[in-house]
Write a protein that holds these residues in place. Structure first.
Motif, short mmCIF file in Angstrom:
data_model
loop_
_atom_site.label_atom_id
_atom_site.label_comp_id
_atom_site.label_asym_id
_atom_site.label_seq_id
_atom_site.Cartn_x
_atom_site.Cartn_y
_atom_site.Cartn_z
N PRO A 155 0.83 -1.21 0.00
CA PRO A 155 0.00 0.00 0.00
C PRO A 155 0.86 1.26 0.00
N ARG A 156 0.36 2.26 -0.67
CA ARG A 156 1.02 3.56 -0.72
C ARG A 156 0.05 4.62 -0.23
N LYS A 157 0.57 5.66 0.39
CA LYS A 157 -0.26 6.78 0.77
C LYS A 157 -0.83 7.43 -0.48
N THR A 158 -1.93 8.13 -0.34
CA THR A 158 -2.53 8.82 -1.48
C THR A 158 -1.71 10.04 -1.84
N ALA A 159 -1.92 10.53 -3.04
CA ALA A 159 -1.23 11.75 -3.48
C ALA A 159 -1.54 12.90 -2.53
N ASP A 160 -2.78 13.01 -2.09
CA ASP A 160 -3.14 14.10 -1.17
C ASP A 160 -2.36 14.05 0.13
N GLU A 161 -1.96 12.86 0.55
CA GLU A 161 -1.21 12.72 1.79
C GLU A 161 0.27 13.09 1.66
N VAL A 162 0.78 13.05 0.44
CA VAL A 162 2.23 13.30 0.29
C VAL A 162 2.56 14.47 -0.62
N PHE A 163 1.64 14.93 -1.46
CA PHE A 163 1.91 16.06 -2.34
C PHE A 163 1.56 17.35 -1.63
N ASP A 164 2.39 18.32 -1.80
CA ASP A 164 2.15 19.67 -1.26
C ASP A 164 2.40 20.65 -2.40
N LEU A 165 1.36 21.00 -3.09
CA LEU A 165 1.48 21.88 -4.26
C LEU A 165 1.21 23.32 -3.84
N ARG A 166 2.18 24.18 -4.10
CA ARG A 166 2.05 25.59 -3.69
C ARG A 166 2.20 26.50 -4.88
#
Length: 166
Positions: A155-166
C-alpha cells in the motif's frame, strides 16, 4: 519497459532462484549506478558486486543473518570513499549512494531481476568481509537475482497525503 513501468513494477524481493546473474546483466545494473547523479559530480561511490559463495555467506552474517543475502546469486554493496557533508547538512555519501542504488534497482527491474534494499547490517563487519578501507561508508546492501516470488504491491499513501502543491 518505461521508467514508469519499472517504478510501478519494482518490488522488494526476498526469495531468489539459483539462476545466475549473467555478466551482461550485472554490468548493465552497475552501469546504471555509474550514470547516476552525485553531489558536485564527485562520484565518490563504489559498487562491490559479490558473487563468490563463501564471501556471500560471510556477507549474510554481516547483514544480521538475512537469508536472502546468501540465497541470491549476487549481492551489491554500495559504499562511499569517505564522508562529506553537503551545504544543506546532508551526508553526500548517503544521498549519492542512495540515488545510485535506486537507479540500479530500477535497471534490475527492467532486466527482470529482483533486489531488496537492506539497511539492517553491521557496516564494520561488511567492511571487514570485503576488505574495504577504514574510511569507507557502507550505505546499503542489496541481494540481486531472479525472483522466486512475485509479491503484490504494498500500500502507498494517497497523493493528497504526500503532495504539497504551492
Amino acid at each position: 519497459m518505461t521508467v514508469e513501468q519499472a517504478i510501478r513494477e519494482r518490488r522488494s524481493i526476498r526469495q531468489y532462484t539459483d539462476q545466475p546473474v549473467t555478466d551482461e546483466e550485472l554490468q548493465a545494473v552497475l552501469e546504471a549506478g555509474r550514470l547516476a547523479p552525485s553531489a558536485r559530480n564527485l562520484q565518490g561511490w563504489h559498487f562491490t558486486a559479490v558473487r563468490e559463495g563463501a564471501l556471500r555467506a560471510a556477507l549474510c552474517t554481516a547483514c544480521n543473518g538475512q537469508p536472502m543475502v546468501g540465497q541470491a546469486p549476487a549481492d551489491l554493496v554500495v559504499w562511499a570513499d569517505g564522508e562529506r557533508m553537503m551545504g544543506c547538512g546532508q551526508s553526500a555519501a548517503t544521498v549519492d549512494c542512495s540515488i545510485a542504488l535506486s537507479f540500479m534497482m530500477l535497471r534490475a527491474t527492467e532486466l527482470g531481476l529482483g533486489s531488496c534494499w537492506l539497511g539492517a547490517f553491521d557496516a564494520d563487519a561488511v567492511k571487514k568481509v570485503l576488505g574495504l578501507p577504514e574510511e569507507a561508508v557502507v550505505v546499503a546492501v542489496s541481494p540481486l537475482g531472479h525472483p522466486a516470488e512475485h509479491p503484490a504491491a504494498r500500500p502507498r499513501k494517497t497523493a493528497d497525503e504526500v503532495f504539497d502543491l504551492r
